[in-house]
Design a protein around this motif. Sequence first.
Motif, PDB file in Angstrom:
ATOM      1  N   GLU A  94      76.023  82.726  20.340  1.00 37.71           N
ATOM      2  CA  GLU A  94      76.357  81.510  19.619  1.00 37.71           C
ATOM      3  C   GLU A  94      76.595  80.337  20.554  1.00 37.71           C
ATOM      4  N   ASP A  95      77.014  80.625  21.783  1.00 41.36           N
ATOM      5  CA  ASP A  95      77.433  79.487  22.586  1.00 41.36           C
ATOM      6  C   ASP A  95      76.550  79.239  23.801  1.00 41.36           C
ATOM      7  N   HIS A  96      75.271  79.286  23.565  1.00 37.12           N
ATOM      8  CA  HIS A  96      74.401  78.973  24.680  1.00 37.12           C
ATOM      9  C   HIS A  96      73.663  77.676  24.503  1.00 37.12           C
ATOM     10  N   GLY A  97      74.219  76.864  23.634  1.00 41.72           N
ATOM     11  CA  GLY A  97      73.562  75.602  23.338  1.00 41.72           C
ATOM     12  C   GLY A  97      73.230  74.804  24.582  1.00 41.72           C
ATOM     13  N   SER A  98      73.990  75.002  25.632  1.00 44.57           N
ATOM     14  CA  SER A  98      73.800  74.181  26.817  1.00 44.57           C
ATOM     15  C   SER A  98      72.448  74.420  27.491  1.00 44.57           C
ATOM     16  N   HIS A  99      71.749  75.463  27.098  1.00 49.21           N
ATOM     17  CA  HIS A  99      70.480  75.695  27.773  1.00 49.21           C
ATOM     18  C   HIS A  99      69.297  75.078  27.046  1.00 49.21           C
ATOM     19  N   GLY A 100      69.586  74.253  26.088  1.00 50.82           N
ATOM     20  CA  GLY A 100      68.504  73.510  25.475  1.00 50.82           C
ATOM     21  C   GLY A 100      67.834  74.244  24.334  1.00 50.82           C
ATOM     22  N   ILE A 148      80.885  67.939  34.282  1.00 53.78           N
ATOM     23  CA  ILE A 148      79.973  69.076  34.240  1.00 53.78           C
ATOM     24  C   ILE A 148      78.988  68.921  33.090  1.00 53.78           C
ATOM     25  N   SER A 149      79.490  68.493  31.930  1.00 60.24           N
ATOM     26  CA  SER A 149      78.550  68.428  30.813  1.00 60.24           C
ATOM     27  C   SER A 149      77.573  67.282  31.007  1.00 60.24           C
ATOM     28  N   GLN A 150      78.029  66.211  31.645  1.00 67.94           N
ATOM     29  CA  GLN A 150      77.084  65.142  31.937  1.00 67.94           C
ATOM     30  C   GLN A 150      75.975  65.638  32.839  1.00 67.94           C
ATOM     31  N   ALA A 151      76.388  66.415  33.848  1.00 71.56           N
ATOM     32  CA  ALA A 151      75.395  66.931  34.782  1.00 71.56           C
ATOM     33  C   ALA A 151      74.443  67.881  34.070  1.00 71.56           C
ATOM     34  N   GLN A 152      74.990  68.704  33.178  1.00 74.72           N
ATOM     35  CA  GLN A 152      74.124  69.681  32.526  1.00 74.72           C
ATOM     36  C   GLN A 152      73.227  69.048  31.478  1.00 74.72           C
ATOM     37  N   ASP A 153      73.633  67.900  30.976  1.00 75.68           N
ATOM     38  CA  ASP A 153      72.814  67.263  29.960  1.00 75.68           C
ATOM     39  C   ASP A 153      71.612  66.534  30.525  1.00 75.68           C
ATOM     40  N   ILE A 200      65.171  77.572  35.010  1.00 71.75           N
ATOM     41  CA  ILE A 200      65.975  76.500  35.588  1.00 71.75           C
ATOM     42  C   ILE A 200      67.396  76.464  35.003  1.00 71.75           C
ATOM     43  N   PRO A 201      67.544  76.506  33.666  1.00 72.04           N
ATOM     44  CA  PRO A 201      68.907  76.425  33.119  1.00 72.04           C
ATOM     45  C   PRO A 201      69.845  77.499  33.665  1.00 72.04           C
ATOM     46  N   LEU A 202      69.321  78.683  33.894  1.00 74.55           N
ATOM     47  CA  LEU A 202      70.191  79.741  34.414  1.00 74.55           C
ATOM     48  C   LEU A 202      70.681  79.413  35.812  1.00 74.55           C
ATOM     49  N   VAL A 203      69.797  78.914  36.634  1.00 72.72           N
ATOM     50  CA  VAL A 203      70.209  78.570  37.999  1.00 72.72           C
ATOM     51  C   VAL A 203      71.205  77.410  37.953  1.00 72.72           C
ATOM     52  N   THR A 204      70.930  76.444  37.098  1.00 74.08           N
ATOM     53  CA  THR A 204      71.829  75.303  36.970  1.00 74.08           C
ATOM     54  C   THR A 204      73.221  75.743  36.552  1.00 74.08           C
ATOM     55  N   ALA A 205      73.268  76.613  35.533  1.00 78.07           N
ATOM     56  CA  ALA A 205      74.565  77.055  35.042  1.00 78.07           C
ATOM     57  C   ALA A 205      75.323  77.781  36.147  1.00 78.07           C
ATOM     58  N   THR A 250      68.135  74.938  44.987  1.00 82.02           N
ATOM     59  CA  THR A 250      66.755  74.494  44.918  1.00 82.02           C
ATOM     60  C   THR A 250      65.794  75.653  45.176  1.00 82.02           C
ATOM     61  N   ARG A 251      66.173  76.505  46.123  1.00 81.22           N
ATOM     62  CA  ARG A 251      65.310  77.643  46.433  1.00 81.22           C
ATOM     63  C   ARG A 251      65.214  78.590  45.229  1.00 81.22           C
ATOM     64  N   LYS A 252      66.364  78.875  44.622  1.00 78.56           N
ATOM     65  CA  LYS A 252      66.365  79.772  43.455  1.00 78.56           C
ATOM     66  C   LYS A 252      65.540  79.190  42.316  1.00 78.56           C
ATOM     67  N   MET A 253      65.645  77.886  42.118  1.00 74.92           N
ATOM     68  CA  MET A 253      64.877  77.253  41.049  1.00 74.92           C
ATOM     69  C   MET A 253      63.392  77.417  41.305  1.00 74.92           C
ATOM     70  N   ARG A 254      63.004  77.175  42.519  1.00 75.99           N
ATOM     71  CA  ARG A 254      61.598  77.275  42.871  1.00 75.99           C
ATOM     72  C   ARG A 254      61.110  78.710  42.659  1.00 75.99           C
TER      73      ARG A 254
END
Length: 693
Positions: free
Chosen positions: A41-47, A293-298, A358-363, A634-638
């Motif tokens: 229910e609470d994974h809205g932050s991943h888009g 944090i939420s600004q950054a994630q948005d 990407i969202p997983l690495v960001t989180a 950055t490496r993980k994202m790539r």
Amino acid sequence: MDKKKNHTSSKEKQSSHNHMNHNHEENKESDSLHDSHEGHEDHGSHGGLHEHHHHGSFKEIFLKSLPFGIIIMLLSPMMGVTLPFQFSFPYSDILVSILATILIIYGGKPFYMGAIDEFKKKVPGMMALVTLGIGVSYFYSLYAVVGGYLTGEHIMDFFFEFASLLLIMLLGHWIEMKAVGEAGDAQKALAELMPKDADLVLEDDSIESRPVSQLKVGDIIRVQAGENIPADGVIQRGQSRVNESLLTGESKPIEKNTGDKVIGGSTNNEGVLYVEVQETGDKSFISQVQTLISQAQDQPSRAENLANKVASWLFYIAIAAAVIAFTVWLFLTDVQTAVLFTVTTLVIACPHALGLAIPLVTARSTSLGASRGLLVKDREALELATKADVMILDKTGTLTTGEFKVLNAETVSEIYSTNEILALMAGIEGGSSHPIAQSIVGYAENEGVKPINFDSIDVVSGAGVEGEANGHRYELISQKAFGQNIEFDVPKGATVSYLVEKGKAIGAVALGDELKSTSRELMNVLKSQGIKPIMATGDNEKAAKGVAEELGIEYRANQSPQDKYDLVESLKNEGKTVIMVGDGVNDAPSLALADVGVAIGAGTQVALDSADVILTQSDPGDIESFIELANKTTRKMRQNLIWGAGYNFIAIPIAAGILAPIGITLAPAIGAVLMSVSTVIVAINAMTLKLKN
Ligand SMILES: Nc1ncnc2c1ncn2[C@@H]1O[C@H](COP(=O)(O)OP(=O)(O)OP(=O)(O)O)[C@@H](O)[C@H]1O
Ligand SMILES: [Cu+]
Ligand SMILES: [Mg+2]
């Protein structure tokens, strides 16, 4: 000053943490930040990719679907071949059809509801693909059974494939979501630090429980040992050791006595504390951090936009591949084989791995950073920091402690005594937030001198302060701003400021500052990373030279805020990627202009607002950690992007049967397993993002 600079001051005020300064010891990662949660229910932050998770829990649906699926699999042959554990009886295929119908309606719900959402948004994606795959295998099998009875001919059905596919899809998404949850949710972890209720101390000293949301500034609250402090405030009574590790990264409990500030959300380890509330709700430290944090994630980073775009193309690519596979296999073999290849192709293309790459690495990176006191406001800063060529560092408060010692303060006029000078200096400094100000005020107090009351005080950024007292105007400004040298005993490397009245110096003060213990190490790290450090300071030539030589780096002295800004600008014009690190008002314009602006430590409000990254502690070692975080993130994202895209690139053709000539084909259920594994790999890769020490 040009336009860009004005932009700084107009930036929204996001944070006011004058209590962000904490002595730094050793950082330890706090695992409790990454609490796992199985709900979806609470994974809205991943888009948008996660919309479908609102339709119930995969775990529950999987467990309830399991018996139906098992019975179906026991009663129906696999690809027309009866396995040893399977059996059938007359009309068992009708029972299977009924069970399968229940299964698709109940177990298929998260997928087709997700698909409906996707179509409503006009972005068909993975849920649409999965629904198509499941739907094709179900409807074809139903047709086979019904058609068999109508025509009296046996037609092969795929109920075994249908049931195993659906079960594995449910299981796979359950595991995926678990892995996703474990990758970290800094927001949630922070929210959980705040207690819901507070013990309010009433006038008659009795205690009453109040919801934290109803606390007002000035309320006195009682915090018992082991409890979390419900609001930012000042200790009225009591002493304790307080653990602020989740907020600032400082892992050791900090001694707190009467008069000390405490942060809401930190843990009172020992004694009972009576705290006067200073900030609540949106203004509290913790909610400021949450906002950041939420600004950054948005803000989706460039990499994330790319990933999402590719994921949305995948729907069409998969449909095209499935249609081609069906046509070719129908032509080469029979309709049953063609249907199976089509279903596998649709299922394997589920672009989950890509969407979550990407969202997983960001989180993970955000929560890891926050647990160390590295708050990344602008996510692009992480990408840019990995390309940095130059780092401009401010001296006072950044490389040095900013805890000035007054080495010498005296009158240089015949009219005023040294004590009168000191009283004026201490009075005028009352209006300044510069590190120098505190030291002078403290020094005067020690000397037993009472500050003179000033009627008005103005800060001149990069130069000093000016103000009016008893009808006279005074300035306390740098040697450079004053423009003359005065006969005065200046210890080596000291910072010098003059007290000026009507253009004439009447007093002088020399202050000494020390390098922070981790500054030297930072210089070595920067050099090894190929980042050139340059110190830019508002301080005088001698003081600057002393520090720069000790660190073995280039420097610029007597830099006004405009000079610092121009320095950043000229480096940027040379095509260099510039990181600026600073703490003061005089650094704000350049922090905003630099590719990556890093505000360090206690800092001033303007500096915090102008920066892309905030280090809550005043430790240059954290700059090192930030660079490490940037590189690793950055490496993980790539890696995740390459993996997520590469997986589909290879898996889709194989699913479509391109390797059939050499005997490699995939059953739909195997396709589902591979799709889940590919996502779990992305999640594990994100989770293993760690910082040393
Ligand atoms: N509040 C103040 N009281 C006395 N002198 C001041 C004050 N603020 C600034 N100055 C003088 O102006 C100079 C420049 O100040 P500025 O804030 O630009 O740089 P700094 O803090 O010394 O160094 P850095 O730029 O490395 O932080 C100081 O070295 C000091 O001499
Ligand atoms: Cu998926
Ligand atoms: Mg400074």
